[in-house]
Motif scaffolding. Structure first.
Motif, short mmCIF file in Angstrom:
data_model
loop_
_atom_site.label_atom_id
_atom_site.label_comp_id
_atom_site.label_asym_id
_atom_site.label_seq_id
_atom_site.Cartn_x
_atom_site.Cartn_y
_atom_site.Cartn_z
N LEU A 80 0.80 -1.22 0.00
CA LEU A 80 0.00 0.00 0.00
C LEU A 80 0.83 1.27 0.00
N ASP A 81 1.97 1.27 0.68
CA ASP A 81 2.78 2.48 0.79
C ASP A 81 4.26 2.13 0.64
N LEU A 82 4.63 1.62 -0.52
CA LEU A 82 5.99 1.12 -0.74
C LEU A 82 7.04 2.22 -0.69
N CYS A 83 6.69 3.44 -1.04
CA CYS A 83 7.67 4.53 -1.06
C CYS A 83 8.04 5.01 0.34
N SER A 84 7.32 4.55 1.36
CA SER A 84 7.67 4.92 2.73
C SER A 84 8.70 3.97 3.33
N LEU A 85 9.04 2.90 2.61
CA LEU A 85 10.06 1.97 3.09
C LEU A 85 11.42 2.64 3.11
N GLN A 116 15.38 -1.15 1.87
CA GLN A 116 14.22 -2.02 1.67
C GLN A 116 13.62 -1.81 0.28
N GLN A 117 13.57 -0.56 -0.16
CA GLN A 117 13.05 -0.28 -1.50
C GLN A 117 13.90 -0.95 -2.57
N ARG A 118 15.23 -0.83 -2.45
CA ARG A 118 16.13 -1.46 -3.43
C ARG A 118 15.97 -2.97 -3.44
N ASP A 119 15.86 -3.56 -2.26
CA ASP A 119 15.67 -5.00 -2.16
C ASP A 119 14.35 -5.41 -2.82
N LEU A 120 13.29 -4.67 -2.56
CA LEU A 120 11.98 -4.98 -3.14
C LEU A 120 12.01 -4.83 -4.66
N ASP A 173 13.64 3.20 -10.55
CA ASP A 173 12.77 4.38 -10.58
C ASP A 173 11.28 4.04 -10.73
N ARG A 174 10.91 2.77 -10.62
CA ARG A 174 9.53 2.38 -10.90
C ARG A 174 8.71 1.96 -9.68
N LEU A 175 9.25 1.98 -8.49
CA LEU A 175 8.53 1.47 -7.33
C LEU A 175 7.22 2.22 -7.08
N ALA A 176 7.20 3.52 -7.32
CA ALA A 176 5.98 4.31 -7.09
C ALA A 176 4.82 3.82 -7.95
N GLU A 177 5.08 3.21 -9.10
CA GLU A 177 4.01 2.68 -9.95
C GLU A 177 3.22 1.57 -9.24
N PHE A 178 3.86 0.90 -8.30
CA PHE A 178 3.24 -0.24 -7.61
C PHE A 178 2.86 0.07 -6.17
N HIS A 233 -2.38 -6.49 13.51
CA HIS A 233 -0.97 -6.82 13.73
C HIS A 233 -0.43 -7.69 12.59
N ASP A 234 -0.76 -7.30 11.38
CA ASP A 234 -0.38 -8.08 10.21
C ASP A 234 1.14 -8.09 10.06
N GLU A 235 1.72 -9.26 9.86
CA GLU A 235 3.17 -9.39 9.74
C GLU A 235 3.69 -9.05 8.35
N ILE A 236 2.79 -8.91 7.36
CA ILE A 236 3.20 -8.59 5.99
C ILE A 236 3.04 -7.10 5.70
N GLU A 237 1.88 -6.55 6.01
CA GLU A 237 1.59 -5.13 5.75
C GLU A 237 1.11 -4.49 7.05
N PRO A 238 1.89 -3.55 7.59
CA PRO A 238 1.50 -2.91 8.85
C PRO A 238 0.16 -2.17 8.71
N ILE A 239 -0.64 -2.22 9.75
CA ILE A 239 -1.94 -1.56 9.74
C ILE A 239 -1.81 -0.06 9.51
N ASP A 240 -0.72 0.55 9.95
CA ASP A 240 -0.54 1.99 9.74
C ASP A 240 -0.50 2.34 8.26
N ALA A 241 0.12 1.50 7.44
CA ALA A 241 0.15 1.75 5.99
C ALA A 241 -1.26 1.63 5.40
N VAL A 242 -2.03 0.69 5.91
CA VAL A 242 -3.41 0.51 5.42
C VAL A 242 -4.25 1.73 5.81
N ARG A 243 -4.07 2.20 7.02
CA ARG A 243 -4.81 3.39 7.47
C ARG A 243 -4.42 4.62 6.65
#
Length: 193
Positions: A78-83, A87-91, A100-105, A125-135
């Motif tokens: 949901l909020d990949l650019c906040s990593l 972490q962004q490079r690894d993803l 330069d394409r992470l924002a597209e996803f 308490h999701d271990e994959i996507e933090p609830i704060d990103a969903v909010r």
């Protein structure tokens, strides 16, 4: 209807392959609905975890034909650019895209007025996507004037909707969300495929 898509590390070289399959399926479903006399302009899309992410990216980035509602079960990405930068490079490497394409996803980057109405089921308490990103995503959708509902589940694991303790509630809530669209006088008919 359920769409299959290539998976990373199997037949998909990058997330672009996965997304191509999802977009192709949405177009196929639209044609199929029309061929069966259904209102192909009132479709819903959704998925679970990475599938939810792909369905949302497809609908938010291409204005998928006919998709007026989205249902996301414990979505990722949901909020990949906040990593953190590392972490962004690894993803980027893991999903096979240029730096330069992470924002597209990153779904929060795709929020615009007029996005489809969205229902999200997510654990706190999701271990994959933090609830704060969903909010943050829900809040961005709301600020843009979109209808976005987040239902939070305590004491549940990622993929909780498969668990019999939650499956009935998730199904009932999702059904109400989809059928509420169909009974709205301004919306016309909504078709469930």
């Amino acid at each position: 209807m359920s769409a299959g898509y290539r998976l990373l590390g199997q037949d998909a070289a990058s997330i672009d392959d996965c997304l191509t399959d999802v977009r192709r399926s949405l177009h196929r479903f639209t044609r199929l609905a029309a061929s069966r006399g259904l209102d192909a302009s009132r479709l819903a899309a959704g998925g679970s975890s990475a599938g939810a992410h792909l369905a949302l990216v497809a609908a938010l980035t291409t204005q998928a034909p006919g998709v007026t509602s989205l249902v996301a079960l414990n979505p990722a990405g949901l909020d990949l650019c906040s990593l953190e930068p590392a972490q962004q490079r690894d993803l980027e490497h893991r999903i096979g895209i240029a730096p330069d394409r992470l924002a597209e996803f990153s779904l929060i980057e795709q929020v615009r007025p007029g996005n489809p109405r969205t229902l999200i089921h997510h654990r706190t308490h999701d271990e994959i996507e933090p609830i704060d990103a969903v909010r943050r995503f829900r809040d961005a959708m709301t600020r843009a004037g979109n209808d976005c509902t987040l239902l939070e589940y305590e004491h549940a694991k990622h993929g909780f909707h498969y668990d019999s303790d939650h499956a009935r509630d998730v199904l009932a809530t999702t059904t109400r969300f989809l059928l509420d669209e169909s009974t709205s006088p301004a919306s016309g008919n909504f078709e469930l495929l």
